[in-house]
Design a protein around this motif. Structure first.
Motif, PDB file in Angstrom:
ATOM      1  N   THR A   1     -41.516 -62.351  83.516  1.00 48.49           N
ATOM      2  CA  THR A   1     -40.201 -61.829  83.172  1.00 48.49           C
ATOM      3  C   THR A   1     -39.765 -60.800  84.207  1.00 48.49           C
ATOM      4  O   THR A   1     -40.490 -59.837  84.483  1.00 48.49           O
ATOM      5  CB  THR A   1     -40.203 -61.204  81.770  1.00 48.49           C
ATOM      6  OG1 THR A   1     -40.673 -62.177  80.827  1.00 48.49           O
ATOM      7  CG2 THR A   1     -38.819 -60.741  81.373  1.00 48.49           C
TER       8      THR A   1
ATOM      9  N   TYR B   1     -37.060 -58.002  85.149  1.00 52.09           N
ATOM     10  CA  TYR B   1     -36.070 -57.071  84.619  1.00 52.09           C
ATOM     11  C   TYR B   1     -35.300 -56.505  85.803  1.00 52.09           C
ATOM     12  O   TYR B   1     -35.849 -55.753  86.604  1.00 52.09           O
ATOM     13  CB  TYR B   1     -36.749 -55.958  83.825  1.00 52.09           C
ATOM     14  CG  TYR B   1     -37.510 -56.478  82.638  1.00 52.09           C
ATOM     15  CD1 TYR B   1     -36.878 -56.642  81.412  1.00 52.09           C
ATOM     16  CD2 TYR B   1     -38.857 -56.839  82.748  1.00 52.09           C
ATOM     17  CE1 TYR B   1     -37.572 -57.139  80.308  1.00 52.09           C
ATOM     18  CE2 TYR B   1     -39.549 -57.334  81.656  1.00 52.09           C
ATOM     19  CZ  TYR B   1     -38.909 -57.483  80.444  1.00 52.09           C
ATOM     20  OH  TYR B   1     -39.596 -57.991  79.360  1.00 52.09           O
TER      21      TYR B   1
ATOM     22  N   VAL C   1     -31.558 -65.310  82.091  1.00 55.73           N
ATOM     23  CA  VAL C   1     -31.408 -65.648  80.673  1.00 55.73           C
ATOM     24  C   VAL C   1     -30.543 -64.643  79.924  1.00 55.73           C
ATOM     25  O   VAL C   1     -29.999 -64.950  78.865  1.00 55.73           O
ATOM     26  CB  VAL C   1     -32.776 -65.799  79.959  1.00 55.73           C
ATOM     27  CG1 VAL C   1     -33.552 -66.973  80.526  1.00 55.73           C
ATOM     28  CG2 VAL C   1     -33.588 -64.520  80.033  1.00 55.73           C
ATOM     29  N   GLU C   2     -30.429 -63.433  80.473  1.00 54.77           N
ATOM     30  CA  GLU C   2     -29.645 -62.388  79.800  1.00 54.77           C
ATOM     31  C   GLU C   2     -28.963 -61.544  80.850  1.00 54.77           C
ATOM     32  O   GLU C   2     -29.530 -61.285  81.913  1.00 54.77           O
ATOM     33  CB  GLU C   2     -30.559 -61.520  78.933  1.00 54.77           C
ATOM     34  CG  GLU C   2     -29.822 -60.550  78.012  1.00 54.77           C
ATOM     35  CD  GLU C   2     -29.531 -59.189  78.660  1.00 54.77           C
ATOM     36  OE1 GLU C   2     -28.630 -58.502  78.166  1.00 54.77           O
ATOM     37  OE2 GLU C   2     -30.190 -58.827  79.652  1.00 54.77           O
ATOM     38  N   MET C   3     -27.729 -61.139  80.552  1.00 49.93           N
ATOM     39  CA  MET C   3     -26.967 -60.318  81.476  1.00 49.93           C
ATOM     40  C   MET C   3     -26.117 -59.334  80.672  1.00 49.93           C
ATOM     41  O   MET C   3     -25.512 -59.707  79.671  1.00 49.93           O
ATOM     42  CB  MET C   3     -26.069 -61.216  82.330  1.00 49.93           C
ATOM     43  CG  MET C   3     -25.205 -60.489  83.316  1.00 49.93           C
ATOM     44  SD  MET C   3     -24.261 -61.635  84.372  1.00 49.93           S
ATOM     45  CE  MET C   3     -23.125 -62.322  83.194  1.00 49.93           C
ATOM     46  N   THR C   4     -26.097 -58.097  81.143  1.00 53.46           N
ATOM     47  CA  THR C   4     -25.227 -57.080  80.559  1.00 53.46           C
ATOM     48  C   THR C   4     -24.346 -56.542  81.678  1.00 53.46           C
ATOM     49  O   THR C   4     -24.853 -56.149  82.728  1.00 53.46           O
ATOM     50  CB  THR C   4     -26.034 -55.931  79.927  1.00 53.46           C
ATOM     51  OG1 THR C   4     -26.932 -56.471  78.955  1.00 53.46           O
ATOM     52  CG2 THR C   4     -25.116 -54.914  79.260  1.00 53.46           C
TER      53      THR C   4
ATOM     54  N   VAL D   1     -25.902 -67.805  80.012  1.00 56.38           N
ATOM     55  CA  VAL D   1     -26.828 -66.725  79.679  1.00 56.38           C
ATOM     56  C   VAL D   1     -26.324 -65.987  78.439  1.00 56.38           C
ATOM     57  O   VAL D   1     -25.135 -66.051  78.102  1.00 56.38           O
ATOM     58  CB  VAL D   1     -26.965 -65.728  80.858  1.00 56.38           C
ATOM     59  CG1 VAL D   1     -27.508 -66.421  82.094  1.00 56.38           C
ATOM     60  CG2 VAL D   1     -25.642 -65.038  81.174  1.00 56.38           C
ATOM     61  N   ALA D   2     -27.220 -65.287  77.792  1.00 60.94           N
ATOM     62  CA  ALA D   2     -26.812 -64.358  76.749  1.00 60.94           C
ATOM     63  C   ALA D   2     -26.144 -63.196  77.482  1.00 60.94           C
ATOM     64  O   ALA D   2     -26.765 -62.547  78.321  1.00 60.94           O
ATOM     65  CB  ALA D   2     -28.030 -63.885  75.959  1.00 60.94           C
ATOM     66  N   TRP D   3     -24.855 -62.957  77.189  1.00 57.40           N
ATOM     67  CA  TRP D   3     -24.079 -61.981  77.954  1.00 57.40           C
ATOM     68  C   TRP D   3     -23.417 -60.987  77.032  1.00 57.40           C
ATOM     69  O   TRP D   3     -22.810 -61.358  76.023  1.00 57.40           O
ATOM     70  CB  TRP D   3     -23.025 -62.717  78.784  1.00 57.40           C
ATOM     71  CG  TRP D   3     -22.001 -61.834  79.447  1.00 57.40           C
ATOM     72  CD1 TRP D   3     -22.231 -60.672  80.121  1.00 57.40           C
ATOM     73  CD2 TRP D   3     -20.592 -62.053  79.497  1.00 57.40           C
ATOM     74  NE1 TRP D   3     -21.047 -60.158  80.605  1.00 57.40           N
ATOM     75  CE2 TRP D   3     -20.018 -60.996  80.229  1.00 57.40           C
ATOM     76  CE3 TRP D   3     -19.748 -63.042  78.995  1.00 57.40           C
ATOM     77  CZ2 TRP D   3     -18.658 -60.881  80.475  1.00 57.40           C
ATOM     78  CZ3 TRP D   3     -18.392 -62.934  79.250  1.00 57.40           C
ATOM     79  CH2 TRP D   3     -17.860 -61.878  79.981  1.00 57.40           C
ATOM     80  N   THR D   4     -23.517 -59.719  77.404  1.00 55.61           N
ATOM     81  CA  THR D   4     -22.828 -58.643  76.702  1.00 55.61           C
ATOM     82  C   THR D   4     -22.016 -57.863  77.724  1.00 55.61           C
ATOM     83  O   THR D   4     -22.544 -57.488  78.776  1.00 55.61           O
ATOM     84  CB  THR D   4     -23.836 -57.691  76.023  1.00 55.61           C
ATOM     85  OG1 THR D   4     -24.638 -58.444  75.111  1.00 55.61           O
ATOM     86  CG2 THR D   4     -23.129 -56.569  75.282  1.00 55.61           C
TER      87      THR D   4
ATOM     88  N   GLY E   1     -29.819 -57.564  84.339  1.00 56.57           N
ATOM     89  CA  GLY E   1     -30.182 -58.835  83.757  1.00 56.57           C
ATOM     90  C   GLY E   1     -31.670 -59.002  83.548  1.00 56.57           C
ATOM     91  O   GLY E   1     -32.478 -58.202  84.007  1.00 56.57           O
TER      92      GLY E   1
END
Length: 130
Positions: A30, A32, A75-78, A103-106, A125
């Motif tokens: 993973t 970060y 997989v994730e982004m803010t 992606v999971a995005w906020t 992300g």
């Protein structure tokens, strides 16, 4: 378990020991990714809004590639925005880099970024590497 290690792409060697910053940390598979901003290799702010957004994604791309990945691993982004009205432009630039990648995005509105004027966007992300 392997100890997490820093990912520092060439040109981003400005790890800030005084504040504990690294462009990314790889823990197992993973990655970060720390918040990336629109600064060039000379640590200068990219002033034009669209060009600044592009620089943010170019910096993310460099971090991902230094870890052996690509945007396909994200997989994730803010995203943090000083003006939420910039979302359409942000999404246009994002889509150039994340073609076919979901992606999971906020998205979060922020009064300021980096404690300095002129920054419109910061993106962090999480990527899953093979």
């Amino acid at each position: 378990m392997k100890k997490p290690h820093l990912i520092v792409p060439e040109g981003m060697e400005f790890i800030r020991d005084d504040i504990g910053y690294a462009p990314a940390v790889l823990a197992g598979n993973t990655l970060y990714i720390s918040g990336q901003i629109g600064r060039d290799d000379q640590r200068q702010l990219v002033v034009d809004k669209e060009a600044q957004f592009v620089m943010v994604f170019e910096n993310m791309k460099r971090v991902l590639e230094a870890a052996g990945g690509s945007f396909e691993n994200l997989v994730e982004m803010t995203s943090f925005h000083t003006d939420m009205r910039d979302l359409p432009l942000f999404m246009q630039v994002r889509d150039r880099y994340l073609q076919g990648v979901y992606v999971a995005w906020t998205a979060i509105g922020a009064a300021s970024l980096c404690g300095a004027p002129g920054y419109f966007l910061e993106v962090k992300g999480i990527a899953q590497l093979n």
